[in-house]
Design an enzyme around this catalytic site. Structure first.
Site, PDB file in Angstrom:
ATOM      1  N   LYS A  44       0.842  -1.212   0.000  1.00 41.13           N
ATOM      2  CA  LYS A  44       0.000   0.000   0.000  1.00 41.13           C
ATOM      3  C   LYS A  44       0.873   1.256   0.000  1.00 41.13           C
ATOM      4  O   LYS A  44       0.376   2.380   0.079  1.00 41.13           O
ATOM      5  CB  LYS A  44      -0.883   0.016   1.260  1.00 41.13           C
ATOM      6  CG  LYS A  44      -2.076  -0.893   1.209  1.00 41.13           C
ATOM      7  CD  LYS A  44      -2.747  -1.069   2.565  1.00 41.13           C
ATOM      8  CE  LYS A  44      -3.182   0.132   3.277  1.00 41.13           C
ATOM      9  NZ  LYS A  44      -3.882  -0.168   4.547  1.00 41.13           N
ATOM     10  N   LYS A  46       2.564   2.207   2.397  1.00 40.20           N
ATOM     11  CA  LYS A  46       2.246   2.867   3.665  1.00 40.20           C
ATOM     12  C   LYS A  46       3.220   2.344   4.730  1.00 40.20           C
ATOM     13  O   LYS A  46       3.385   1.145   4.878  1.00 40.20           O
ATOM     14  CB  LYS A  46       0.803   2.514   4.062  1.00 40.20           C
ATOM     15  CG  LYS A  46       0.273   3.354   5.196  1.00 40.20           C
ATOM     16  CD  LYS A  46      -1.239   3.528   5.064  1.00 40.20           C
ATOM     17  CE  LYS A  46      -1.748   4.621   5.983  1.00 40.20           C
ATOM     18  NZ  LYS A  46      -3.148   4.918   5.786  1.00 40.20           N
TER      19      LYS A  46
END
Ligand code: C2G
Length: 137
Positions: A44, A46
């Site tokens: 992601k 992230k």
């Protein structure tokens, strides 16, 4: 028995997460939360400060959460919805429109995000305070 599901990283658990989980749970009788694994977070793009095991345990400790499962992949949502007999898929409106395809399987609800709080801002604040601490020593 109405089941609600939601997905997220839930890094540095904060009031925005609590508000989302509280409102999600109010839509049904049971809330399942899929917490993104560290490996999935990489996909992601992230970064999370708190490792998956801790993030999952913290989310599980929340009074609004009935079950925590790992989120390993973008494609697992349909399987999760069927497996857990989900009636509502819920997520913050920063994702508005992104999961409309799930309406074939359950109701899709985008909830308004809580303003002025985010894991990203908290991570940045921690970095600033850490740097300030170094400068003050
Ligand atoms: N959220 C919120 N208000 C904030 C911050 C987050 O309502 N101020 C919501 C998000 O919209 C999301 C949930 O809290 O519904 C978790 O947020 P994140 O941990 O940032 O999750 P995200 O990275 O959006 O992961 O497959 C879906 C993804 O895993 C969602």
């Amino acid at each position: 028995m109405k089941t609600v599901i939601t997905y997220g990283t839930f890094d540095l658990f904060h009031i925005g997460h609590v508000n989302l989980l509280k409102r999600a749970r109010s839509l049904g009788d049971r809330l399942v939360v899929a917490v993104s694994t560290d490996e999935f977070n990489e996909r992601k793009s992230k970064i999370s400060l708190v490792p998956y095991e801790h993030r999952a345990a913290i989310v599980e400790s929340c009074r609004y959460v009935d079950l925590v499962i790992p989120e390993n992949d973008w494609t697992q949502k349909k399987i999760d919805i069927v497996t857990h007999n989900v009636d509502f898929f819920v997520i913050g409106d920063d994702w508005k429109g992104k999961f409309d395809d799930l309406s074939e399987y359950c109701e899709v609800v985008y909830l308004e995000r809580t303003e002025n709080i985010s894991s990203t801002a908290m991570r940045e604040a921690i970095l600033v305070f850490t740097q300030l601490g170094k400068d003050l020593i």
